[in-house]
Design a protein around this motif. Structure first.
Motif, PDB file in Angstrom:
ATOM      1  N   SER A  13       0.841  -1.204   0.000  1.00 52.51           N
ATOM      2  CA  SER A  13       0.000   0.000   0.000  1.00 52.51           C
ATOM      3  C   SER A  13       0.875   1.253   0.000  1.00 52.51           C
ATOM      4  CB  SER A  13      -0.883   0.035   1.260  1.00 52.51           C
ATOM      5  OG  SER A  13      -0.059   0.211   2.401  1.00 52.51           O
ATOM      6  N   TRP A  14       0.234   2.382  -0.332  1.00 53.46           N
ATOM      7  CA  TRP A  14       0.916   3.672  -0.289  1.00 53.46           C
ATOM      8  C   TRP A  14       1.412   3.955   1.131  1.00 53.46           C
ATOM      9  CZ3 TRP A  14       3.567   7.578  -1.874  1.00 53.46           C
ATOM     10  CH2 TRP A  14       3.542   8.787  -1.194  1.00 53.46           C
ATOM     11  N   LYS A  32      11.020   2.251  -8.121  1.00 59.05           N
ATOM     12  CA  LYS A  32      10.325   1.379  -9.068  1.00 59.05           C
ATOM     13  C   LYS A  32       9.004   0.967  -8.442  1.00 59.05           C
ATOM     14  CE  LYS A  32      11.142  -3.060  -9.727  1.00 59.05           C
ATOM     15  NZ  LYS A  32       9.820  -3.698  -9.706  1.00 59.05           N
ATOM     16  N   VAL A  33       7.910   1.196  -9.177  1.00 62.73           N
ATOM     17  CA  VAL A  33       6.581   0.779  -8.719  1.00 62.73           C
ATOM     18  C   VAL A  33       6.187  -0.443  -9.529  1.00 62.73           C
ATOM     19  CG1 VAL A  33       4.150   1.452  -8.587  1.00 62.73           C
ATOM     20  CG2 VAL A  33       5.935   3.137  -8.090  1.00 62.73           C
ATOM     21  N   TYR A  38       0.905  -0.819  -7.691  1.00 55.03           N
ATOM     22  CA  TYR A  38       0.099  -0.112  -8.689  1.00 55.03           C
ATOM     23  C   TYR A  38      -1.325  -0.675  -8.735  1.00 55.03           C
ATOM     24  CZ  TYR A  38      -1.115   2.492 -12.845  1.00 55.03           C
ATOM     25  OH  TYR A  38      -1.731   3.359 -13.721  1.00 55.03           O
ATOM     26  N   TYR A  39      -1.449  -1.998  -8.649  1.00 52.45           N
ATOM     27  CA  TYR A  39      -2.799  -2.582  -8.689  1.00 52.45           C
ATOM     28  C   TYR A  39      -3.604  -2.188  -7.452  1.00 52.45           C
ATOM     29  CZ  TYR A  39      -1.246  -5.554 -12.594  1.00 52.45           C
ATOM     30  OH  TYR A  39      -0.767  -6.020 -13.798  1.00 52.45           O
ATOM     31  N   LYS A  40      -2.916  -2.006  -6.328  1.00 48.96           N
ATOM     32  CA  LYS A  40      -3.622  -1.604  -5.103  1.00 48.96           C
ATOM     33  C   LYS A  40      -4.031  -0.125  -5.163  1.00 48.96           C
ATOM     34  CE  LYS A  40      -4.863  -1.661  -0.674  1.00 48.96           C
ATOM     35  NZ  LYS A  40      -4.809  -0.292  -0.302  1.00 48.96           N
ATOM     36  N   GLU A  41      -3.098   0.735  -5.579  1.00 48.60           N
ATOM     37  CA  GLU A  41      -3.313   2.170  -5.450  1.00 48.60           C
ATOM     38  C   GLU A  41      -3.742   2.868  -6.743  1.00 48.60           C
ATOM     39  OE1 GLU A  41      -3.422   3.436  -2.625  1.00 48.60           O
ATOM     40  OE2 GLU A  41      -2.248   2.123  -1.335  1.00 48.60           O
ATOM     41  N   GLU A  47       1.168  10.033  -9.013  1.00 52.39           N
ATOM     42  CA  GLU A  47       1.069  11.477  -8.704  1.00 52.39           C
ATOM     43  C   GLU A  47       1.699  11.779  -7.359  1.00 52.39           C
ATOM     44  OE1 GLU A  47      -3.084  12.660  -8.969  1.00 52.39           O
ATOM     45  OE2 GLU A  47      -3.177  11.528 -10.854  1.00 52.39           O
ATOM     46  N   LYS A  48       1.406  10.947  -6.366  1.00 53.69           N
ATOM     47  CA  LYS A  48       1.941  11.197  -5.011  1.00 53.69           C
ATOM     48  C   LYS A  48       3.461  11.138  -5.015  1.00 53.69           C
ATOM     49  CE  LYS A  48      -1.949   9.580  -2.246  1.00 53.69           C
ATOM     50  NZ  LYS A  48      -2.498   8.454  -1.526  1.00 53.69           N
ATOM     51  N   LEU A  49       4.005  10.129  -5.686  1.00 49.88           N
ATOM     52  CA  LEU A  49       5.471   9.987  -5.717  1.00 49.88           C
ATOM     53  C   LEU A  49       6.104  11.147  -6.477  1.00 49.88           C
ATOM     54  CD1 LEU A  49       5.643   6.135  -6.291  1.00 49.88           C
ATOM     55  CD2 LEU A  49       6.558   7.345  -4.294  1.00 49.88           C
ATOM     56  N   LYS A  50       5.445  11.587  -7.538  1.00 48.19           N
ATOM     57  CA  LYS A  50       5.995  12.713  -8.299  1.00 48.19           C
ATOM     58  C   LYS A  50       5.966  14.002  -7.475  1.00 48.19           C
ATOM     59  CE  LYS A  50       5.265  12.817 -12.893  1.00 48.19           C
ATOM     60  NZ  LYS A  50       4.493  12.674 -14.136  1.00 48.19           N
TER      61      LYS A  50
END
Ligand code: C5P
Length: 237
Positions: A13-14, A32-33, A38-41, A47-50
């Motif tokens: 999760s995030w 690296k995601v 990615y499937y969860k969030e 956007e959050k990581l950026k």
């Protein structure tokens, strides 16, 4: 694109991923995601990581019929990450259409399309006996890299042990991203074709992916610093 170490955020999760980054003071490191996160969030994780200044390798390893991959890439192009990827085993038409989707989805985008050759968890006997891909593993990886570069991919994901042969076959600008990296004295987990950051650098790898050697370390911040030190020292030499 600078040579980077991407930390694999293999978290569920995030909240977990962010807590790891904050606790270990890893704000802004390339990440690296993968599929799990990615499937969860969904796209909001990008956007959050950026927002926190992370460069991103979105590792979804697309492998489907060419039209489906093209349409998926059209969508992913809008996320404006550094790297997205596909499986080279999807074949030439799939690779061409993936690139087409990426370009048409964001004509001014700079996202690189990378093809996975042979997973670093794979061993030659599995390739030969289960998948019936005959020949040695390096030759197969080089063959798939050539397929990728001849059809518009910008680079490949491969093992450190294949970098030199791939650069020779596809040229130096063709990007090599290498997982299966282990810091000295850490567990190899399920990866089979492993190497240290300095060995990776000496072969000419452009970017590294490191997951559990950092995330499962008792001191992830130090492990990350050690990996960067090894990588940069080898780079300077
Ligand atoms: O923990 P570890 O360092 O083995 O993590 C490697 C990461 O790189 C994982 O997220 C895995 O999915 C990814 N990866 C890989 N081999 C590839 C492509 C991606 O191990 N060929």
């Amino acid at each position: 694109m600078t040579n980077s170490i991407y930390v694999a955020l293999d978290f569920s999760s995030w909240e977990e991923a962010n807590s790891f980054l904050v606790t270990n003071d890893l704000y802004g490191v390339p990440v690296k995601v993968g599929m799990e996160l990615y499937y969860k969030e969904g796209p909001k994780i990008i956007e959050k990581l950026k927002e926190n200044n992370h460069s991103i390798f979105l590792d979804l390893k697309l492998h489907d019929i060419p039209t489906t991959v093209m349409k998926a890439m059209h969508v992913l192009a809008k996320l404006e990450v550094d790297i997205v990827n596909i499986h080279a085993l999807g074949g030439s038409e799939m690779i061409v259409r993936a690139k087409e989707g990426l370009i048409n989805g964001n004509p001014n985008g700079e996202t690189k399309l990378i093809a996975v050759t042979i997973l670093t968890s794979m061993e030659e006997h599995v390739l030969n006996n289960e998948l019936k891909l005959t020949g040695n593993l390096t030759d197969t990886a080089v063959h798939l890299a050539k397929l990728a570069c001849n059809n518009g991919a910008d680079g490949v994901v491969c093992s450190v042990h294949e970098v030199e042969a791939i650069k020779k076959a596809c040229g130096d600008p063709f990007i090599t991203v290498t997982p299966g990296i282990r810091l000295t004295h850490t567990d190899s987990f399920d990866q089979k074709r492993i190497a240290t950051p300095s060995v990776a650098r000496s072969t000419g790898a452009d970017h590294l992916v490191i997951g559990r050697s950092i995330t499962k370390s008792s001191n992830p911040k130090e492990a990350y610093k050690l990996a960067v030190k090894e990588w940069e020292e080898a780079y300077d030499n």
